[in-house]
Design an enzyme around this catalytic site. Structure first.
Site, mmCIF file in Angstrom:
data_model
loop_
_atom_site.group_PDB
_atom_site.id
_atom_site.type_symbol
_atom_site.label_atom_id
_atom_site.label_comp_id
_atom_site.label_asym_id
_atom_site.label_seq_id
_atom_site.Cartn_x
_atom_site.Cartn_y
_atom_site.Cartn_z
ATOM 1 N N GLY C 237 0.802 -1.218 0.000
ATOM 2 C CA GLY C 237 0.000 0.000 0.000
ATOM 3 C C GLY C 237 0.835 1.268 0.000
ATOM 4 O O GLY C 237 2.053 1.240 0.210
ATOM 5 N N HIS C 238 0.195 2.396 -0.208
ATOM 6 C CA HIS C 238 0.897 3.672 -0.314
ATOM 7 C C HIS C 238 1.636 4.059 0.969
ATOM 8 O O HIS C 238 1.146 3.831 2.061
ATOM 9 C CB HIS C 238 -0.024 4.806 -0.779
ATOM 10 C CG HIS C 238 -1.277 4.997 -0.009
ATOM 11 N ND1 HIS C 238 -2.209 5.930 -0.365
ATOM 12 C CD2 HIS C 238 -1.794 4.373 1.061
ATOM 13 C CE1 HIS C 238 -3.217 5.887 0.460
ATOM 14 N NE2 HIS C 238 -2.999 4.947 1.324
ATOM 15 N N ASN C 239 2.798 4.627 0.765
ATOM 16 C CA ASN C 239 3.635 5.137 1.862
ATOM 17 C C ASN C 239 4.195 4.054 2.771
ATOM 18 O O ASN C 239 4.721 4.356 3.847
ATOM 19 C CB ASN C 239 2.867 6.179 2.686
ATOM 20 C CG ASN C 239 2.506 7.373 1.837
ATOM 21 O OD1 ASN C 239 1.355 7.552 1.449
ATOM 22 N ND2 ASN C 239 3.501 8.148 1.476
#
Lengths: 337, 337, 337
Positions: C237-239
């Protein structure tokens, strides 16, 4: 390019505290923002980070406004306001209308002149591409597909025969929509294929994450409602119906012929069995295993979280001995009565 | 196009009850069928829906035949008969033989003249494409791959070097066969790659769902048996062997060097560890976690289904206290002896 | 082509026992090797297979050297030595430098003359492709991407805008890097998109398995450290930040904004929640569910392994009755005090 706080506040329906003519050029986190950047605080749990932020401006709720060290824009819902302001500062990419020379378009396809068809795309006959649609590089659009106004397909996407995509959808790379559902019949020991003759209907404003797959229906259609947001690597079986504004996180698997209500929130890694139904407004936490219908809204969970492996071993053994334990307690109760 | 019930009955080895010259043009569900459509009843649990169906004809077993309101075709196994009749009414798509102008075919590839190679396909040298094979748009067939007679690859599929596909296979979009297995060796803190020099051998009549991945073997080959049916987003590790006529639902992960028997049925989201073996005829229900070999046929399960989150929290705590509970029961037993 | 044992021993820093001029041409397992092949024994559990192996030479540790029936090469770590020797005998594929005629390269892209760009590739403007990079067929490299020296992309891969890939990375088919993270904000019942304006930074020597997806950051970047090895069908997922030399097996899902330490080993099918952190050196066994931060190195697990379904049903019921059981034990204790 830079925007004044007045411009941003107008866009997000907010009120500037401080210098409305102050300019920022990009978003950053509270921690890393510099003076020419804007940030936001949506979760009050993090309000302690406001004081030390160097951001030139911070989008906040009224409750936290006094804590912003420089300029602030006060709004009702800072997270929604951030989403809108970030779009203002980062407009969606512009694509030139027209069809790339290397794209292969069948004679029978109808493509709106405002649509952008990238290199190496293949579009078969009977396809209808509406106005302002973007079909990114290497996408394959098989016969009879319809893509609604303003929808954008990034790259390497496959839309199978007859699939219908609504307006303003966003589809990320590797997505496959309308592949055959998993329909097999056991013919005296050999599995034969059940033709999958339904299609897939995707509503308006749906976003579909990378490498997600949505199977076509066996007889009737698989249906994804309006405003549904799907994360990456989700598998949706044939004839599943997903209600409007339901959001599903990554790695969820939904077996066939299941109906999921509207406004549900489904966590990552959840598995949902076939031929069941989930009510509107159901929230499932991550990795929950759903084998039966859920008939009322609310939060549901399953799964046992991680623990040190030695402890896990012991607990698994205890779990398997539970029946024996109940018998022992029964015996004790008998003796004491 | 329309078919008489006599034609359909002949195709599925059934007996018409009613008007054998009656014509239908398509399949529909019992609930939504109109008079010019045919339906079927395979699960007697739903026989109550027969009476109100408007279907012009219904495929049924002898047991339910009297309940069909209009015409019926009586067969031994209505689901298998439906599968066959649906194929009669919905023939597989026809592809023109030949090679699309935009396909890039290496000089050393051998492609049968009856094969159909779509736009933007890339086929490297040493590839052998048999008669009546269909390679859909944007597929990549790397060096030395062999694809058997009549197999069909939809679109955006990657077959890596040397992979062998049997006859009459169906491979859906996004499938990757023969990528390197996950072989790494820890060389004093740094992971180095173990070359994956085996290949993948896929039997005849195998179907492989969208975005499924099957890794090549480390030294020997990964092998998928005859008639195996794989759903979407399955991951099959290197050197796994899957026996004939085993079927696997979506989102299953199988680690490397595991052997799965013939005629197994593996539910969605199941995880199977590496270096184990599963006997013939094993059935695993959805989301089961398999960490050890299963040596005899039968049905196996694990996982605890969803419950309201408040209840789940309480049960997880109880689970963690089981060891203490056992100690307490031990104490009670001592006191009572 | 054949190699003498002396040549191989030199390459892997080993000592030949037997005929150093003996030649082998390929690797095989102990069980299936013939006289002109070399094998290895890394796990002493299998040393009983040495005696009956027909391999012309076997890579072994000093401990097992005396059991090798023919020639041996003695090394400190046979598995690492096997990895290195297998690469010697199976060199990485050679690709001709240059750009295929069917590739579509934007004017603004900078491609090193030693790079190999395959058929049907699309490379947008601002892309920088370093020396000795291989971009396989049908890959899509969107605007502003940078690919470091010697990295190899097999086929059908999508790198989204601005993604940075380190040197010597290996990326398998179907991988998507830099698609939008799952960022949504609920605007009075309707989910609106949160622009994903971060990017993805991949370190050097990273390998990424087929159909794995790594999302771009919301504001800051998603970061994959040096030497990280990712198997197939992983969702990041993002980050998310993954520390150096961490390895992750197939089908793992990691939600957003989670930090994973260095030198972790994460088993297949593990699920890791968002906004948590995992310490360096953590090992998670397969299918573990991680909902909270893990602050110290060690082995962690969860999940209950498969059992016969009848037993599973019983145990699930007992699990749900645990609270009642505790109450009963409480009662018993009261009576006995």
């Amino acid at each position: 390019m830079a925007w004044t706080l007045a411009e941003i506040a107008k866009h997000i329906d907010g009120v500037v505290l401080g210098d409305a003519s102050f300019q920022v050029d990009s978003f950053a986190t509270l921690k890393h923002a510099s003076k020419d950047q804007i940030s936001f605080l949506s979760n009050l749990k993090y309000k302690k980070f406001l004081a030390t932020s160097s951001a030139g401006a911070i989008i906040v709720s009224a409750e936290a406004a006094s804590l912003a060290p420089n300029n602030a824009i006060v709004v009702d819902d800072p997270y929604v306001a951030y989403a809108k302001a970030a779009r203002l500062l980062n407009p969606v990419r512009f694509y030139n209308p027209g069809i790339a020379a290397s794209a292969v378009i069948s004679a029978g396809a109808v493509i709106h002149e405002s649509a952008s068809i990238a290199a190496q795309v293949v579009i078969e006959s009977g396809v209808e591409i509406a106005a302002n649609v973007v079909i990114g590089p290497n996408c394959v659009i098989l016969a009879g597909v319809k893509v609604g106004t303003g929808s954008r397909l990034t790259a390497n996407i496959t839309l199978c025969e007859g699939v219908q995509i609504g307006a303003r959808c966003i589809i990320h790379p590797g997505v496959v929509i309308g592949a055959d559902g998993f329909g097999i019949a056991n013919d005296k020991g050999t599995w034969i294929k059940v033709p999958q003759i339904g299609s897939v209907i995707i509503g308006d404003d749906v976003e579909i994450g990378a490498n997600t797959t949505i199977d076509r229906g066996a007889i009737e259609d698989t249906i994804i409602g309006q405003g549904v947001k799907l994360d990456n690597q989700i598998q949706i079986g044939h004839n599943t119906i997903i209600g409007d504004h339901t959001v599903i996180a990554g790695c969820v698997g939904i077996a066939g012929s299941t109906t999921i209500g509207s406004n549900c929130v489904i966590g990552g890694g959840v598995g949902i069995g076939g031929h069941i139904s989930i009510a509107d407004g159901v929230i499932l936490t991550g990795m929950t295993m759903v084998t039966k219908s859920i008939n009322s809204s609310g939060v549901y969970s399953s799964g046992i979280p991680a623990e040190p492996t030695a402890q896990w071993h012991k607990n698994v053994i205890r779990y398997r001995q539970m029946d024996k334990l109940v018998t022992r307690v029964n015996e004790l109760e008998k003796k004491l009565i």
